[in-house]
Design an enzyme around this catalytic site. Structure first.
Site, short mmCIF file in Angstrom:
data_model
loop_
_atom_site.label_atom_id
_atom_site.label_comp_id
_atom_site.label_asym_id
_atom_site.label_seq_id
_atom_site.Cartn_x
_atom_site.Cartn_y
_atom_site.Cartn_z
N LEU A 12 0.72 -1.31 -0.12
CA LEU A 12 0.01 -0.08 -0.10
C LEU A 12 0.83 1.32 0.03
O LEU A 12 0.41 1.99 -0.55
CB LEU A 12 -0.89 0.03 1.03
CG LEU A 12 -1.85 1.15 1.45
CD1 LEU A 12 -2.81 1.48 0.40
CD2 LEU A 12 -2.62 0.89 2.75
N TYR A 124 -4.45 -11.40 14.98
CA TYR A 124 -4.44 -10.39 14.03
C TYR A 124 -5.44 -9.36 14.22
O TYR A 124 -5.46 -8.11 14.49
CB TYR A 124 -4.32 -10.89 12.48
CG TYR A 124 -4.59 -9.77 11.56
CD1 TYR A 124 -3.61 -8.81 11.55
CD2 TYR A 124 -5.54 -9.76 10.72
CE1 TYR A 124 -3.82 -7.78 10.34
CE2 TYR A 124 -5.99 -8.87 9.88
CZ TYR A 124 -4.99 -7.77 9.87
OH TYR A 124 -5.11 -6.86 8.78
N1 LIG Z 1 -3.33 -7.78 2.86
C1 LIG Z 1 -4.41 -7.58 2.90
O1 LIG Z 1 -5.39 -8.10 2.33
C2 LIG Z 1 -4.87 -6.60 3.82
C3 LIG Z 1 -6.34 -6.78 4.24
C4 LIG Z 1 -6.81 -5.79 5.26
C5 LIG Z 1 -6.02 -4.82 5.88
N2 LIG Z 1 -4.75 -4.73 5.69
C6 LIG Z 1 -3.75 -3.77 5.99
O2 LIG Z 1 -3.20 -3.13 5.30
C7 LIG Z 1 -2.10 -2.39 5.67
C8 LIG Z 1 -0.82 -2.48 4.68
O3 LIG Z 1 -0.70 -3.65 3.99
P1 LIG Z 1 0.25 -3.91 3.12
O4 LIG Z 1 -0.08 -5.17 2.24
O5 LIG Z 1 0.80 -2.65 2.37
O6 LIG Z 1 1.59 -4.25 3.97
P2 LIG Z 1 3.08 -4.72 3.73
O7 LIG Z 1 3.48 -4.81 2.27
O8 LIG Z 1 3.84 -5.74 4.62
O9 LIG Z 1 3.97 -3.16 4.03
C9 LIG Z 1 4.21 -2.88 5.56
C10 LIG Z 1 5.10 -1.74 5.62
O10 LIG Z 1 5.53 -1.47 7.16
C11 LIG Z 1 6.71 -1.69 7.57
N3 LIG Z 1 6.75 -2.09 8.87
C12 LIG Z 1 6.33 -3.11 9.45
N4 LIG Z 1 6.42 -3.26 10.86
C13 LIG Z 1 6.89 -1.87 11.21
C14 LIG Z 1 7.09 -1.32 12.20
N5 LIG Z 1 7.19 -2.01 13.49
N6 LIG Z 1 7.75 0.12 12.13
C15 LIG Z 1 7.96 0.54 10.97
N7 LIG Z 1 7.68 -0.14 9.78
C16 LIG Z 1 7.11 -1.34 10.00
C17 LIG Z 1 7.19 -2.94 6.37
O11 LIG Z 1 8.59 -3.01 6.56
P3 LIG Z 1 9.39 -4.38 6.49
O12 LIG Z 1 8.67 -5.06 5.52
O13 LIG Z 1 10.80 -3.94 6.15
O14 LIG Z 1 9.23 -4.97 8.03
C18 LIG Z 1 6.54 -2.53 5.19
O15 LIG Z 1 7.19 -1.52 4.53
C19 LIG Z 1 -1.80 -3.32 6.88
O16 LIG Z 1 -1.92 -2.36 8.09
C20 LIG Z 1 -2.69 -4.27 7.00
O17 LIG Z 1 -3.05 -4.84 8.27
C21 LIG Z 1 -4.27 -5.48 4.65
#
Ligand SMILES: NC(=O)c1ccc[n+]([C@@H]2O[C@H](COP(=O)([O-])OP(=O)(O)OC[C@H]3O[C@@H](n4cnc5c(N)ncnc54)[C@H](OP(=O)(O)O)[C@@H]3O)[C@@H](O)[C@H]2O)c1
Length: 288
Positions: A12, A124
């Protein structure tokens, strides 16, 4: 506005950076730049950058891993959110935190609006809801944005650099047949559309909880079928049931969200899930 994006290299975060750069100054922050579980460290970073808006995509959201590592899930999804809420109150920035359709248990059987009672069922979901509540109670300038079934051109970092689209393409290439469930219904939503709608939302001061998904609803099987058809994947695709895939994680069997608060503001610009998916597959996977 100066807009800091936490998780800027994530699924995202990548689209948020691109979309916000069309109207604002983006400050991309990767995990190497900020650790949201560290309050003092986060304060140092955000105090020096003085953002007007912080978009936080950081989360522990590998759902089975959250079950086996609940402390870490609470630390990131709960405490991390509390820290950003406190810093929003202290430094004055607008805070956007992304949350999930999994705060609901699915028993309503009809699209959920923001005021519906939650019933999160997994570590989660419970930790994400804890994060929501901490934000609501510790700062005022917040937008909590619940999304569902997200996919983007840079796949999810927390899920081993995959998302459902990537999983289906890989499964079709490596398995003799693919089986996908028909009895879990959701609304898949591309991250680009979330980024576009978030841009419009944060330019308001209508602080609240928002559902932000595409229109319509679909089972995981129909979602897969659409991908297979659009990309002409020839591997046989069969319908299955959640009972065929025993899991330690409880997931809602119906988690369709109604963007009621966006509609109320007159800024629900989300397309139908199928139009959005086909556009995504054309742009990034050469679908015709
Ligand atoms: N995937 C789904 O279908 C889905 C559904 C509903 C809601 N969501 C929500 O959507 C949001 C975004 O998801 P996404 O797919 O974009 O996730 P993503 O690709 O895993 O990206 C998350 C980012 O946050 C960073 N991060 C993780 N832990 C951190 C910390 N403690 N401090 C600072 N940075 C940190 C990660 O860095 P590193 O990888 O280097 O740790 C990565 O850059 C999340 O809040 C998730 O709960 C997702």
């Amino acid at each position: 506005m100066n807009v800091a994006v936490i998780g800027s290299n994530g699924q995202l975060g990548t689209d948020l950076c691109e979309v916000f750069a069309t109207r604002h100054t983006v400050i991309p922050l990767t995990h190497a730049d900020i650790e949201i579980t560290d309050l003092d460290g986060s304060r140092q970073v955000l105090q020096s950058l003085r953002p007007d808006v912080v978009l936080c995509t950081a989360a522990a959201h590998n759902v089975p891993k959250c079950e086996s590592e609940p402390e870490q899930a609470f630390r990131i999804n709960g405490l991390g959110s509390l820290h950003l809420a406190k810093l929003s109150a202290e430094l004055g920035f607008k805070l956007v935190q992304y949350s999930t359709d999994y705060v609901f248990d699915g028993s309503k059987g009809k699209p959920y609006v923001e005021t519906d009672a939650v019933a999160p069922q997994s570590v989660y979901a419970i930790t994400k809801y804890a994060g929501e509540q901490l934000i609501r109670n510790y700062c005022e300038k917040f937008f909590i944005v619940r999304v569902s079934g997200i996919y983007g051109k840079v796949p999810c970092r927390a899920k081993n650099h995959t998302n459902f689209v990537v999983n289906m393409i890989q499964a079709a290439a490596t398995k003799p047949e693919v089986r996908v469930v028909t009895d879990e219904v959701l609304t898949p939503t591309p991250t680009y559309e979330i980024a576009r709608n978030t841009l419009e939302l944060v330019e308001t001061e209508a602080y609240d909880v928002y559902h932000m998904t595409c229109q319509g609803e679909v089972s995981w099987y129909e979602f897969a079928r659409t991908i297979f058809d659009a990309l002409h994947l020839r591997t046989p695709l069969y319908q299955a049931s959640v009972r065929d895939f025993p899991s330690v994680v409880k997931r809602p069997f119906y988690s369709v969200l109604d963007n009621a608060n966006l509609k109320r503001l007159g800024i629900d610009r989300m397309p139908h899930w199928k139009d959005a998916l086909l556009a995504f597959l054309r742009q990034h996977y050469g679908a015709s």
